[in-house]
Design an enzyme around this catalytic site. Structure first.
Site, PDB file in Angstrom:
ATOM      1  N   SER A 138      23.828  29.803  47.103  1.00  0.00           N
ATOM      2  CA  SER A 138      23.982  29.739  45.866  1.00  0.00           C
ATOM      3  C   SER A 138      23.986  31.352  45.529  1.00  0.00           C
ATOM      4  O   SER A 138      24.679  31.686  44.485  1.00  0.00           O
ATOM      5  CB  SER A 138      22.784  29.064  45.230  1.00  0.00           C
ATOM      6  OG  SER A 138      22.853  27.795  45.858  1.00  0.00           O
ATOM      7  N   ASP A 184      17.137  37.438  46.684  1.00  0.00           N
ATOM      8  CA  ASP A 184      18.430  37.193  47.381  1.00  0.00           C
ATOM      9  C   ASP A 184      19.695  37.605  46.502  1.00  0.00           C
ATOM     10  O   ASP A 184      20.459  37.846  47.474  1.00  0.00           O
ATOM     11  CB  ASP A 184      18.369  35.569  47.415  1.00  0.00           C
ATOM     12  CG  ASP A 184      17.886  34.938  46.085  1.00  0.00           C
ATOM     13  OD1 ASP A 184      17.541  35.371  45.048  1.00  0.00           O
ATOM     14  OD2 ASP A 184      17.817  33.575  46.192  1.00  0.00           O
TER      15      ASP A 184
END
Ligand code: MEV
Length: 323
Positions: free
Chosen positions: A113, A156
């Site tokens: 994502s 991330d």
């Protein structure tokens, strides 16, 4: 003006500092060779269209004016909100077609994502010929994650943008590339899917109940990250492995280790890994072991024997790239 562009970004593995990084502590993260690829095309019709077959999205379409509104399918959320957030800063004035494909399963916890969010924003800025610094790209992508999940450190996102191996402090107050050529990891997938947002909120709730204990645990995490950073820079993987083992004790204390992960981790250690731990939120996804070249095969076999699936990865890979 160019009307179509393809961008890719790497997946990631969290090496040390999981969960504590949500609480403005540091972590170490490395990017992996499997990448997310996103093609973005500008359309004449004022629609947002998405093809993301890897996550079961086929022919999803809505007016640009409805971005972020009504029910959004799970697999479309990050892409749609990324386009909405970009559009509210830099008016697109056109429709957008997004086509995503991934070299890794969204079940692994490699950050699909976040990588797709980074790719979308990078692609749109290329198409509009807007120069975004890495930090501006980080801020817009991180906002997208927070809009959807409400929680998250942003490590991330930073990994997808900067690539390589990073020392990262929660929220992005420090994003420091670490000089390493490679982190010798064996990666084992547990076959179980952890829900990051649920697990992060669980640890937050536990922290609120017992702040003094969690301050102590997060202080320990910080110490392991600092020692791990020194070990990585000097190529001392034995010491780095010791920090991973200590970090796993914290993850056990947070309650995010599963029996399956524990048995894969212990199998890796018994087969001669310098150290092993789960990577990320826990509750499933992957574990990682740091190994010498001589022990690599034995560790991989031990992880498989304990029911894990070994995923071949290279580490320390380039960040977001326009094709
Ligand atoms: C999840 O991959 C890692 C966590 O530290 C959450 C975050 O940093 O956003 C648990």
């Amino acid at each position: 003006m160019q009307t179509s562009v393809t961008v890719s970004a790497p997946g990631k593995l969290l090496l040390l500092g999981d969960h504590a990084v949500v609480h403005t502590r540091p972590c170490l993260v490395t990017s992996v060779s499997q990448r997310m690829k996103v093609k973005v095309s500008l359309l004449d019709s004022p629609h947002f269209e998405l093809q993301a077959v890897d996550v079961g999205i086929n022919g999803y379409k809505k007016p640009m004016t409805d971005l972020g509104k009504n029910k959004i399918p799970k697999g479309a959320k990050f892409v749609e909100i990324a386009v909405r957030n970009f559009n509210s800063h830099y008016l697109l004035k056109r429709g957008v077609l997004v086509e995503t494909s991934s070299e890794f399963s969204s079940n692994f916890g490699f950050g699909s994502s976040s990588a797709s969010t980074v790719c979308i924003i990078k692609a749109l800025s290329e198409l509009l010929e807007i120069h975004l610094t890495k930090k501006e790209l980080f801020d817009l992508a991180y906002k997208t994650v927070l809009d959807i999940q409400g929680v998250g450190s942003g490590f991330d996102i930073a990994s997808a943008i900067y690539g390589g191996t990073l020392y990262f402090v929660g929220g992005g107050s420090v994003i420091e590339p670490i000089r390493v050529s490679n982190v010798p990891l064996v990666v084992g997938y547990s076959g179980q899917k952890g829900d990051t947002a649920v697990l992060v909120k669980m640890v937050v709730a536990q922290m609120k109940e017992n702040p003094a204990l969690y301050e102590t645990l997060f202080d320990a995490s910080t110490q392991y990250v600092e020692e791990g950073k020194r070990a990585l820079v000097s190529g001392d993987f034995e010491s780095f492995g010791r920090m991973m083992n200590k970090n796993e004790e914290l993850l056990y204390a947070y309650g995010v280790e599963t029996p399956k992960l524990a048995s894969m981790i212990h199998a890796a250690r018994s087969a001669g890994a310098y150290g092993a731990k789960l990577s990320g939120a826990g509750g499933g996804d992957c574990m990682i072991a740091v190994v010498s070249p001589e022990k690599r095969e034995a560790v991989a076999k031990a992880i498989e024997k304990s029911g894990g699936q070994v995923i071949p990865v290279e580490t320390n890979i380039s960040g977001v790239m326009v094709k």
